[in-house]
Design an enzyme around this catalytic site. Structure first.
Site, PDB file in Angstrom:
ATOM      1  N   CYS A   7      -3.679  78.067 127.122  1.00  0.00           N
ATOM      2  CA  CYS A   7      -3.002  77.704 125.896  1.00  0.00           C
ATOM      3  C   CYS A   7      -2.973  78.947 125.016  1.00  0.00           C
ATOM      4  CB  CYS A   7      -3.767  76.569 125.231  1.00  0.00           C
ATOM      5  SG  CYS A   7      -2.769  75.561 124.149  1.00  0.00           S
ATOM      6  N   CYS A  79       0.445  73.944 126.574  1.00  0.00           N
ATOM      7  CA  CYS A  79       1.133  74.015 125.290  1.00  0.00           C
ATOM      8  C   CYS A  79       2.342  73.076 125.293  1.00  0.00           C
ATOM      9  CB  CYS A  79       1.565  75.438 124.999  1.00  0.00           C
ATOM     10  SG  CYS A  79       2.431  76.189 126.370  1.00  0.00           S
ATOM     11  N   CYS A  87       4.657  79.019 125.145  1.00  0.00           N
ATOM     12  CA  CYS A  87       3.606  79.028 126.159  1.00  0.00           C
ATOM     13  C   CYS A  87       3.328  80.466 126.564  1.00  0.00           C
ATOM     14  CB  CYS A  87       4.042  78.269 127.406  1.00  0.00           C
ATOM     15  SG  CYS A  87       4.046  76.504 127.215  1.00  0.00           S
TER      16      CYS A  87
END
Length: 165
Positions: A7, A79, A87
């Site tokens: 993430c 994400c 992302c």
């Protein structure tokens, strides 16, 4: 099998995924998490939720993808790119899958609504992790293309308890 949950901030979703995966995974399977721009802390609501679920939180930390302790065999981004979140792109030969989950750290509203956002993120990730762990353990070795397709399909799963009418 080493799975990297990736993430941007590595404070909520990827941490929830790392801890949950490690609690459920068979011996020899391990998850780590990292961020392209780590927040430097684990969100307290993530830690509290994991503790309520009986999942160990010792050693969880927001960390960078630079200098990972192991080379991942699978990279999963969590994400929510559909919400305009970028992302991170992790450059490795490992298969990749995207499991978009809304960032509960960005939730607004009442305390109950914010808690619900964390619960939804956790339930979604747990549901997907359980599906991943239900795949044949040797699928990646036998048929990498099918394994990658299954990982992508899993990223679309939504648990019944979080579906809206």
């Amino acid at each position: 099998m080493n799975v990297l949950f990736l993430c941007t901030g590595n404070s909520c979703r990827s941490i929830l995924a790392e801890a949950t995966f490690n609690a459920l995974a068979p011996e020899g399977w391990r998850a780590i998490s990292a961020g392209s721009q780590p927040a430097g802390y684990v969100h307290p609501k993530s830690l509290a939720l994991l503790e309520r679920e009986g999942i160990a939180t010792d050693g969880l930390a927001s960390k960078s993808w630079d200098g990972l302790p192991v080379t991942p065999d699978l990279v999963i981004t969590v994400c929510a790119s559909a919400a305009g979140e970028t992302c991170p792109v992790y450059l490795s030969p490992a298969p990749r899958a995207h499991w978009g989950v809304a960032d509960p750290a960005r939730a607004t509203g009442t305390e109950a609504e914010i808690e619900a956002a964390f619960e939804t993120a956790y339930r979604t990730l747990r549901h997907r992790i359980e599906a991943l762990l239900a795949l044949p353990r040797d699928l990646a070795e036998k048929d990498l293309a099918k394994f990658k397709a299954e990982c992508e399909r899993i990223g679309t799963l939504v648990p019944e308890s979080t579906r809206t009418a």
